[in-house]
Motif scaffolding. Structure first.
Motif, PDB file in Angstrom:
ATOM      1  N   ILE A 162       0.851  -1.185   0.000  1.00 40.18           N
ATOM      2  CA  ILE A 162       0.000   0.000   0.000  1.00 40.18           C
ATOM      3  C   ILE A 162       0.889   1.239   0.000  1.00 40.18           C
ATOM      4  O   ILE A 162       1.798   1.361   0.834  1.00 40.18           O
ATOM      5  CB  ILE A 162      -0.941   0.023   1.219  1.00 40.18           C
ATOM      6  CG1 ILE A 162      -1.855  -1.211   1.207  1.00 40.18           C
ATOM      7  CG2 ILE A 162      -1.776   1.309   1.229  1.00 40.18           C
ATOM      8  CD1 ILE A 162      -2.751  -1.328   2.413  1.00 40.18           C
ATOM      9  N   THR A 163       0.649   2.123  -0.963  1.00 37.62           N
ATOM     10  CA  THR A 163       1.410   3.371  -1.056  1.00 37.62           C
ATOM     11  C   THR A 163       0.432   4.526  -1.162  1.00 37.62           C
ATOM     12  O   THR A 163      -0.674   4.375  -1.669  1.00 37.62           O
ATOM     13  CB  THR A 163       2.342   3.363  -2.281  1.00 37.62           C
ATOM     14  OG1 THR A 163       1.584   2.984  -3.442  1.00 37.62           O
ATOM     15  CG2 THR A 163       3.493   2.382  -2.098  1.00 37.62           C
ATOM     16  N   SER A 164       0.854   5.684  -0.676  1.00 39.10           N
ATOM     17  CA  SER A 164      -0.029   6.847  -0.715  1.00 39.10           C
ATOM     18  C   SER A 164       0.745   8.097  -1.080  1.00 39.10           C
ATOM     19  O   SER A 164       1.967   8.172  -0.895  1.00 39.10           O
ATOM     20  CB  SER A 164      -0.726   7.048   0.636  1.00 39.10           C
ATOM     21  OG  SER A 164       0.220   7.412   1.632  1.00 39.10           O
ATOM     22  N   ALA A 165       0.008   9.074  -1.607  1.00 39.18           N
ATOM     23  CA  ALA A 165       0.557  10.395  -1.911  1.00 39.18           C
ATOM     24  C   ALA A 165      -0.527  11.421  -1.614  1.00 39.18           C
ATOM     25  O   ALA A 165      -1.677  11.258  -2.041  1.00 39.18           O
ATOM     26  CB  ALA A 165       0.995  10.491  -3.361  1.00 39.18           C
ATOM     27  N   MET A 166      -0.169  12.449  -0.875  1.00 37.70           N
ATOM     28  CA  MET A 166      -1.123  13.491  -0.478  1.00 37.70           C
ATOM     29  C   MET A 166      -0.578  14.865  -0.841  1.00 37.70           C
ATOM     30  O   MET A 166       0.615  15.132  -0.647  1.00 37.70           O
ATOM     31  CB  MET A 166      -1.379  13.439   1.037  1.00 37.70           C
ATOM     32  CG  MET A 166      -1.776  12.086   1.580  1.00 37.70           C
ATOM     33  SD  MET A 166      -3.489  11.660   1.239  1.00 37.70           S
ATOM     34  CE  MET A 166      -3.506   9.921   1.730  1.00 37.70           C
ATOM     35  N   HIS A 167      -1.462  15.717  -1.350  1.00 34.77           N
ATOM     36  CA  HIS A 167      -1.103  17.106  -1.648  1.00 34.77           C
ATOM     37  C   HIS A 167      -2.161  18.032  -1.066  1.00 34.77           C
ATOM     38  O   HIS A 167      -3.320  17.657  -0.909  1.00 34.77           O
ATOM     39  CB  HIS A 167      -1.028  17.342  -3.161  1.00 34.77           C
ATOM     40  CG  HIS A 167       0.107  16.658  -3.844  1.00 34.77           C
ATOM     41  ND1 HIS A 167       1.394  17.143  -3.809  1.00 34.77           N
ATOM     42  CD2 HIS A 167       0.149  15.534  -4.585  1.00 34.77           C
ATOM     43  CE1 HIS A 167       2.185  16.341  -4.506  1.00 34.77           C
ATOM     44  NE2 HIS A 167       1.452  15.352  -4.986  1.00 34.77           N
ATOM     45  N   GLY A 168      -1.750  19.253  -0.799  1.00 36.44           N
ATOM     46  CA  GLY A 168      -2.692  20.297  -0.399  1.00 36.44           C
ATOM     47  C   GLY A 168      -3.453  19.952   0.859  1.00 36.44           C
ATOM     48  O   GLY A 168      -2.878  19.575   1.879  1.00 36.44           O
ATOM     49  N   GLN A 169      -4.772  20.084   0.784  1.00 42.17           N
ATOM     50  CA  GLN A 169      -5.608  19.935   1.967  1.00 42.17           C
ATOM     51  C   GLN A 169      -5.518  18.539   2.577  1.00 42.17           C
ATOM     52  O   GLN A 169      -5.636  18.384   3.792  1.00 42.17           O
ATOM     53  CB  GLN A 169      -7.069  20.267   1.617  1.00 42.17           C
ATOM     54  CG  GLN A 169      -7.970  20.394   2.832  1.00 42.17           C
ATOM     55  CD  GLN A 169      -9.304  21.036   2.494  1.00 42.17           C
ATOM     56  OE1 GLN A 169      -9.371  21.970   1.694  1.00 42.17           O
ATOM     57  NE2 GLN A 169     -10.369  20.537   3.101  1.00 42.17           N
ATOM     58  N   PHE A 170      -5.292  17.521   1.749  1.00 43.71           N
ATOM     59  CA  PHE A 170      -5.190  16.168   2.296  1.00 43.71           C
ATOM     60  C   PHE A 170      -3.890  15.976   3.090  1.00 43.71           C
ATOM     61  O   PHE A 170      -3.831  15.138   3.982  1.00 43.71           O
ATOM     62  CB  PHE A 170      -5.274  15.127   1.178  1.00 43.71           C
ATOM     63  CG  PHE A 170      -6.646  15.004   0.591  1.00 43.71           C
ATOM     64  CD1 PHE A 170      -7.667  14.359   1.285  1.00 43.71           C
ATOM     65  CD2 PHE A 170      -6.939  15.546  -0.649  1.00 43.71           C
ATOM     66  CE1 PHE A 170      -8.945  14.254   0.746  1.00 43.71           C
ATOM     67  CE2 PHE A 170      -8.216  15.447  -1.189  1.00 43.71           C
ATOM     68  CZ  PHE A 170      -9.216  14.797  -0.496  1.00 43.71           C
ATOM     69  N   ARG A 171      -2.881  16.748   2.761  1.00 41.56           N
ATOM     70  CA  ARG A 171      -1.643  16.698   3.537  1.00 41.56           C
ATOM     71  C   ARG A 171      -1.750  17.575   4.785  1.00 41.56           C
ATOM     72  O   ARG A 171      -1.253  17.218   5.859  1.00 41.56           O
ATOM     73  CB  ARG A 171      -0.454  17.155   2.680  1.00 41.56           C
ATOM     74  CG  ARG A 171       0.873  17.197   3.434  1.00 41.56           C
ATOM     75  CD  ARG A 171       1.996  17.711   2.548  1.00 41.56           C
ATOM     76  NE  ARG A 171       2.404  16.714   1.577  1.00 41.56           N
ATOM     77  CZ  ARG A 171       3.334  15.793   1.803  1.00 41.56           C
ATOM     78  NH1 ARG A 171       3.941  15.732   2.964  1.00 41.56           N
ATOM     79  NH2 ARG A 171       3.658  14.929   0.872  1.00 41.56           N
ATOM     80  N   ASP A 172      -2.408  18.729   4.639  1.00 40.50           N
ATOM     81  CA  ASP A 172      -2.426  19.713   5.728  1.00 40.50           C
ATOM     82  C   ASP A 172      -3.534  19.484   6.750  1.00 40.50           C
ATOM     83  O   ASP A 172      -3.418  19.910   7.895  1.00 40.50           O
ATOM     84  CB  ASP A 172      -2.581  21.131   5.145  1.00 40.50           C
ATOM     85  CG  ASP A 172      -1.444  21.499   4.205  1.00 40.50           C
ATOM     86  OD1 ASP A 172      -0.346  20.931   4.355  1.00 40.50           O
ATOM     87  OD2 ASP A 172      -1.671  22.349   3.310  1.00 40.50           O
ATOM     88  N   SER A 173      -4.625  18.843   6.321  1.00 42.61           N
ATOM     89  CA  SER A 173      -5.781  18.681   7.193  1.00 42.61           C
ATOM     90  C   SER A 173      -5.968  17.218   7.575  1.00 42.61           C
ATOM     91  O   SER A 173      -6.260  16.374   6.720  1.00 42.61           O
ATOM     92  CB  SER A 173      -7.047  19.195   6.494  1.00 42.61           C
ATOM     93  OG  SER A 173      -8.204  18.795   7.201  1.00 42.61           O
ATOM     94  N   LEU A 174      -5.823  16.945   8.858  1.00 39.68           N
ATOM     95  CA  LEU A 174      -6.021  15.578   9.342  1.00 39.68           C
ATOM     96  C   LEU A 174      -7.451  15.126   9.108  1.00 39.68           C
ATOM     97  O   LEU A 174      -7.701  13.968   8.769  1.00 39.68           O
ATOM     98  CB  LEU A 174      -5.680  15.502  10.832  1.00 39.68           C
ATOM     99  CG  LEU A 174      -5.834  14.131  11.504  1.00 39.68           C
ATOM    100  CD1 LEU A 174      -4.917  13.107  10.847  1.00 39.68           C
ATOM    101  CD2 LEU A 174      -5.551  14.238  13.002  1.00 39.68           C
ATOM    102  N   ALA A 175      -8.416  16.037   9.230  1.00 37.12           N
ATOM    103  CA  ALA A 175      -9.828  15.688   9.035  1.00 37.12           C
ATOM    104  C   ALA A 175     -10.083  15.238   7.596  1.00 37.12           C
ATOM    105  O   ALA A 175     -10.773  14.240   7.360  1.00 37.12           O
ATOM    106  CB  ALA A 175     -10.711  16.875   9.392  1.00 37.12           C
ATOM    107  N   SER A 176      -9.527  15.976   6.628  1.00 38.30           N
ATOM    108  CA  SER A 176      -9.725  15.601   5.219  1.00 38.30           C
ATOM    109  C   SER A 176      -9.069  14.262   4.921  1.00 38.30           C
ATOM    110  O   SER A 176      -9.638  13.406   4.230  1.00 38.30           O
ATOM    111  CB  SER A 176      -9.146  16.683   4.304  1.00 38.30           C
ATOM    112  OG  SER A 176      -9.852  17.889   4.439  1.00 38.30           O
ATOM    113  N   ARG A 177      -7.877  14.084   5.451  1.00 38.61           N
ATOM    114  CA  ARG A 177      -7.164  12.820   5.219  1.00 38.61           C
ATOM    115  C   ARG A 177      -7.921  11.657   5.847  1.00 38.61           C
ATOM    116  O   ARG A 177      -8.077  10.591   5.230  1.00 38.61           O
ATOM    117  CB  ARG A 177      -5.741  12.924   5.776  1.00 38.61           C
ATOM    118  CG  ARG A 177      -4.859  11.745   5.422  1.00 38.61           C
ATOM    119  CD  ARG A 177      -3.387  12.073   5.581  1.00 38.61           C
ATOM    120  NE  ARG A 177      -3.020  12.461   6.938  1.00 38.61           N
ATOM    121  CZ  ARG A 177      -2.710  13.707   7.308  1.00 38.61           C
ATOM    122  NH1 ARG A 177      -2.733  14.692   6.431  1.00 38.61           N
ATOM    123  NH2 ARG A 177      -2.383  13.980   8.551  1.00 38.61           N
TER     124      ARG A 177
END
Length: 198
Positions: A174-189
């Motif tokens: 399992i690999t992941s990549a996050m940008h913007g709000q998904f990286r900065d906001s724990l709730a969005s992630r």
């Protein structure tokens, strides 16, 4: 003569004849007879299959993501369980599984859902490692859609892990990549991770 031989000279000026001869050499290398009935057409079939499985090299991701639509949506758009197949660049063995992609539109700019599946195909139909594949898909969406956030998760089963070496049949990467709000906001992630786990 196979239609494969009628193709123009391929990348690096390698002809179809040279490519199929290389496969014949590999068959000899493992102790097989490339002239026996079951193998006589195998070099041709293998080369055509390899071209089909690596079609991503000839596709520009910008062309796929350049057509957008206007929407009033500013909430997460998620497509999960996008099937993918790729080739591991270390052993030229397949790895396959599912990709999950989410983005949060900027100014209501959205893209057709099939385009997200096509972006997965563009980068998976190349010689790959899953870590880079995940980053490339996320980076392309981030670059061309400029959303508020992008989240990408790939789940893959690797033949190079299952049929050779350690031979662990039930392992999943399992690999992941996050940008913007998904990286900065724990709730969005967390929302994204919760939705893809259902």
């Amino acid at each position: 003569m196979s239609p494969f031989f009628k193709k123009a000279i391929g990348a690096n000026n390698i002809s179809a004849e040279k490519a199929t001869e290389a496969v014949r050499t590999l068959l000899l290398y493992i102790g097989e007879n490339p002239n026996r009935e079951g193998l006589v057409d195998t070099p041709d079939r293998f080369c055509r299959a390899l071209l089909e499985m690596t079609e991503g090299y000839s596709t520009n991701p910008e062309e796929i993501l350049s057509t957008t639509f206007e929407s009033e949506s500013d909430e997460m758009v998620l497509v999960k369980n996008i099937e993918f197949n790729s080739l591991c660049e270390h052993h030229l063995l397949s790895f396959a599984g599912k990709a999950h992609i989410a983005y949060i539109p900027t100014d209501g700019k959205i893209v057709g859902l099939s385009k997200l599946a096509r972006i997965v195909d563009v980068f998976s139909q190349r010689l790959q490692v899953q870590e880079r594949l995940t980053q490339q898909v996320a980076n392309a969406i981030n670059k061309y859609l400029r959303p508020q956030g992008v989240a990408v998760v790939f789940e893959g089963v690797h033949s190079c892990m299952c049929v050779r070496g350690v031979r662990k049949q039930n392992s999943t990467m399992i690999t992941s990549a996050m940008h913007g709000q998904f990286r900065d906001s724990l709730a969005s992630r967390n929302e994204f991770m919760s939705l893809i786990s259902k």
